[in-house]
Design a protein around this motif. Structure first.
Motif, short mmCIF file in Angstrom:
data_model
loop_
_atom_site.label_atom_id
_atom_site.label_comp_id
_atom_site.label_asym_id
_atom_site.label_seq_id
_atom_site.Cartn_x
_atom_site.Cartn_y
_atom_site.Cartn_z
N VAL A 21 -17.88 -7.43 -12.96
CA VAL A 21 -19.26 -7.63 -13.42
C VAL A 21 -19.25 -8.59 -14.60
O VAL A 21 -18.38 -8.50 -15.46
CB VAL A 21 -19.90 -6.29 -13.85
N GLU A 23 -20.05 -10.07 -18.09
CA GLU A 23 -20.29 -9.42 -19.37
C GLU A 23 -20.90 -10.40 -20.36
O GLU A 23 -21.03 -11.60 -20.09
CB GLU A 23 -18.97 -8.87 -19.93
N SER A 29 -13.19 -10.54 -22.12
CA SER A 29 -13.05 -9.86 -20.83
C SER A 29 -12.16 -8.63 -20.99
O SER A 29 -11.26 -8.59 -21.84
CB SER A 29 -12.41 -10.79 -19.80
N VAL A 30 -12.43 -7.66 -20.13
CA VAL A 30 -11.71 -6.40 -20.26
C VAL A 30 -11.44 -5.82 -18.87
O VAL A 30 -12.24 -6.03 -17.93
CB VAL A 30 -12.53 -5.42 -21.14
N CYS A 32 -10.84 -2.21 -17.12
CA CYS A 32 -10.99 -0.79 -17.40
C CYS A 32 -10.53 0.03 -16.20
O CYS A 32 -10.54 -0.45 -15.06
CB CYS A 32 -12.44 -0.44 -17.72
N GLY A 35 -14.00 2.93 -14.07
CA GLY A 35 -15.32 3.15 -14.64
C GLY A 35 -15.35 3.80 -16.00
O GLY A 35 -16.43 4.03 -16.55
N THR A 36 -14.19 4.09 -16.56
CA THR A 36 -14.15 4.72 -17.88
C THR A 36 -14.14 3.64 -18.96
O THR A 36 -14.11 2.45 -18.68
CB THR A 36 -12.88 5.57 -18.03
N SER A 37 -14.14 4.08 -20.23
CA SER A 37 -14.06 3.12 -21.33
C SER A 37 -12.61 2.83 -21.72
O SER A 37 -12.36 2.17 -22.73
CB SER A 37 -14.82 3.66 -22.55
N SER A 39 -9.68 0.77 -21.87
CA SER A 39 -9.28 -0.61 -21.66
C SER A 39 -7.79 -0.65 -21.39
O SER A 39 -7.01 -0.10 -22.16
CB SER A 39 -9.57 -1.45 -22.92
N ARG A 67 -16.10 -7.84 -16.90
CA ARG A 67 -15.47 -6.54 -16.94
C ARG A 67 -15.00 -6.24 -15.52
O ARG A 67 -15.78 -6.29 -14.57
CB ARG A 67 -16.43 -5.45 -17.38
#
Lengths: 414, 177
Positions: A21, A23, A29-30, A32, A35-37, A39, A67
């Motif tokens: 998706v 951001e 950029s990350v 994950c 779907g959790t936080s 990283s 993301r």
């Protein structure tokens, strides 16, 4: 429009690209997990892979920050790059399958992507293929074929690994990301003309098992005739996996599959395990005799005056040694005697002291050989329950056993 | 041992640390029957990687003197203290500006349940920031910090977390350690 699911091959098993998706351009950029936080450690590398001038994704797909969610951890390395670039290409074409979608096609990829979009070789190809066998089997059972891509620079994988791949996995080598994109009707960022090269399975190789004509396919067919079950069902139901795992020393996968077959209601799995237990190699294990010697200081004396006493295993409990009182205990010596008929490997795991300092020794021995391992106890380690030892023997190499034993720390885990 | 922590040189800080450890040990020896958390625990939380234990948190809730000790310790050992957000500001705080630091909160576009906390570090520091400490209503919140990349430290947190609520609150005091 057909949806495509992408798996990134790792040495710990395949991980699915669940979503990509766009951001806020002001953040980095990350990557994950699910779907959790959380990283993941590769987030910074992913940002560099996306963002100009170092990265290639922004250059071809416009946006500079994303993301990406994946199903499981990716800790390090760059072999995820080929799969991630292709995932971005699919995302740009609105064809990337999400976690919830049912894909028409599944891709499995590994490879590093250079700045000119050529694909560089990476490590552990055979291990990644082997560690994806469960996924391949599950997809095959669901009637889904897998399009797998590895770098041309890696050459041809080992024939034994190729022979173990289900027929539903089509393996090809690629020299550029464009070759993958064109295969699936995606715009080729390079505009090239070369194509992915099919990697053929070996021919004329007898399938697993050391008894010539009594290989798994022949045995599966024989059993199928008796039981009236199509051979293909047995074949895809996991029998092949069981033989392969035993041969490859992947005892953890084998153990889990056997437990699942026993406790679950997978009829095909149960049939497969029955056949497996009938035909498994009679020399699958090895026998280890265990003895121990205590080196103990005399009362009021020092370890320089230690007296050695041989301690046999507990009667009627082969391989189990009695606990050693820690008072004046200077050292423990374990003697492993290999009684099998073949050369064997052993792992000795010891957890010492209150801090559970773990030590792992792996060793190879000939039949009849005795290997001695000695642990000298420091004063701080002379507490009750100071030393726990587990010895595991096998006739085969197994990185999986080694990796598993490295994680054990408590007597309960032993 | 006088002087503001961040104005001390490394040797001075090591000496101060040793003195604090000695005081903490003395606490432990003399207060065998005391249930009050030791100075060492406060020190570990304020300056190290330690999280706050439940015992310490409970003690801080009931012991005003201990809570004051911790506040002073954090204030004296912090690398930087952010000025309070002007009381006239309305709504939630999205940015905190300080001398050489800026904290920004950015909701994730990809997942509304997550927020990016970005700490921009403008100047070269003698030592990298290790943690963000924020005092919400009555309690301290600590966020260990990863390395900065191109002068920015980025952490992804749950939008409903205590940290995000605290950073958005004009009354919260924020420190960089």
């Amino acid at each position: 429009m057909t949806l495509v699911r992408v798996y990134l091959a790792t040495t710990e098993g395949p991980t699915q690209v669940q979503s990509i998706v766009e951001e806020d351009p002001e953040v980095r950029s990350v990557v994950c997990r699910d779907g959790t936080s959380e990283s993941l450690p590769i987030s910074n590398a992913y940002d560099s892979f996306v963002r100009k001038p170092t990265g290639v994704v922004e250059r071809h797909y416009g946006h500079r920050v994303f993301r990406m969610d994946v199903s499981s951890r990716i800790s390090e390395g760059r072999s995820w790059q080929l799969g991630v670039f292709v995932a971005h290409a699919l995302k740009a074409a609105n064809r990337l399958a999400s976690k919830a979608d049912t894909p028409a096609t599944v891709l499995w990829l590994t490879g590093e992507v250079r700045n000119d979009l050529t694909v560089a070789g990476v490590g552990h190809i055979e291990e990644k293929l082997a560690n994806s066998s469960r996924l391949f089997t599950e997809l095959a059972a669901a009637g889904i074929e897998v399009e797998a891509f590895i770098p041309t620079e890696n050459g041809r994988p080992d024939d034994r690994v190729l022979a173990a791949l289900p027929r539903t996995v089509r393996l090809r080598s690629v020299a550029s990301v464009g070759e993958v994109c064109r295969e699936f009707g995606l715009p080729d960022p390079l505009g090239g003309a070369t194509t992915a090269v099919e990697i053929e399975r070996p021919t004329g190789v007898v399938a697993r098992g050391e008894r010539g004509g009594h290989g798994p396919l022949a045995m599966a067919t024989a059993v199928a005739l008796v039981l009236g079950v199509p051979a293909a069902t047995l074949w895809q139901g996991g029998l092949w996996d069981l033989w392969y795992w035993e041969k490859a020393g992947r005892f953890r996968d084998l153990g889990e599959a056997l437990i699942l077959a026993k406790d679950g209601d997978c009829r095909t799995c149960a049939l497969a395990t029955q056949v497996f237990q009938l035909t498994r190699h009679p020399h699958g294990g090895t026998e280890i005799g265990v003895g121990m010697v205590e080196h103990r200081a005399p009362a009021g004396g020092s370890c320089a005056q230690a007296v050695s006493v041989e301690i046999p295993p507990i009667a009627d409990r082969a391989g189990v040694l009695p606990p050693s009182p820690v008072e004046n205990l200077c050292a423990l010596e374990y003697r492993l005697r290999f009684d099998g008929k073949r050369a064997a490997l052993a792992w000795l795991v010891t957890a010492i002291g209150e801090k559970r300092e773990r030590r792992l020794k792996d060793m190879r021995a000939q039949p009849g050989e005795t290997v001695t391992v000695r642990y000298t106890l420091q004063a701080a380690q002379r507490t009750p329950g100071a030393v726990d030892v587990l010895a595991v023997g096998s006739s085969r190499e197994s990185d999986q056993v080694t990796a598993w034993l490295r994680t054990l720390t408590t007597p309960e885990q032993f | 041992m006088t002087g503001i922590w961040h104005s001390m040189d490394k040797a001075g800080r090591r000496t101060a640390e040793a003195a604090f450890v000695a005081l903490s040990t003395l606490d432990g020896m003399e207060g065998a029957a005391s249930t009050r958390p030791s100075f060492g625990e406060l020190w570990a939380f304020a300056t190290g990687e330690a999280e706050m234990s439940d015992d310490l948190r409970r003690a801080l809730d009931t012991d005003r003197r201990l809570a004051g000790d911790l506040d002073h310790l954090i204030e004296r050992t912090a690398l930087y203290r952010f000025p309070r957000v002007a009381a006239a500001s309305s709504g939630a705080v999205e940015t905190r500006d300080g001398e050489g630091f800026r904290i920004r909160l950015r909701p994730s576009r990809a997942n509304v349940e997550h927020t990016y906390v970005s700490i921009e570090v403008a100047a070269e520091l003698d030592e990298p920031p290790l943690a963000l400490l924020a005092k919400g209503p009555g309690r301290w919140i600590k966020l260990p910090l990863p390395d900065a990349i191109d002068g920015v430290i980025q952490i992804l947190v749950d939008s409903g977390s205590e940290l995000v609520h605290a950073l958005r609150d004009v009354h919260t005091e924020v420190y960089i350690r």
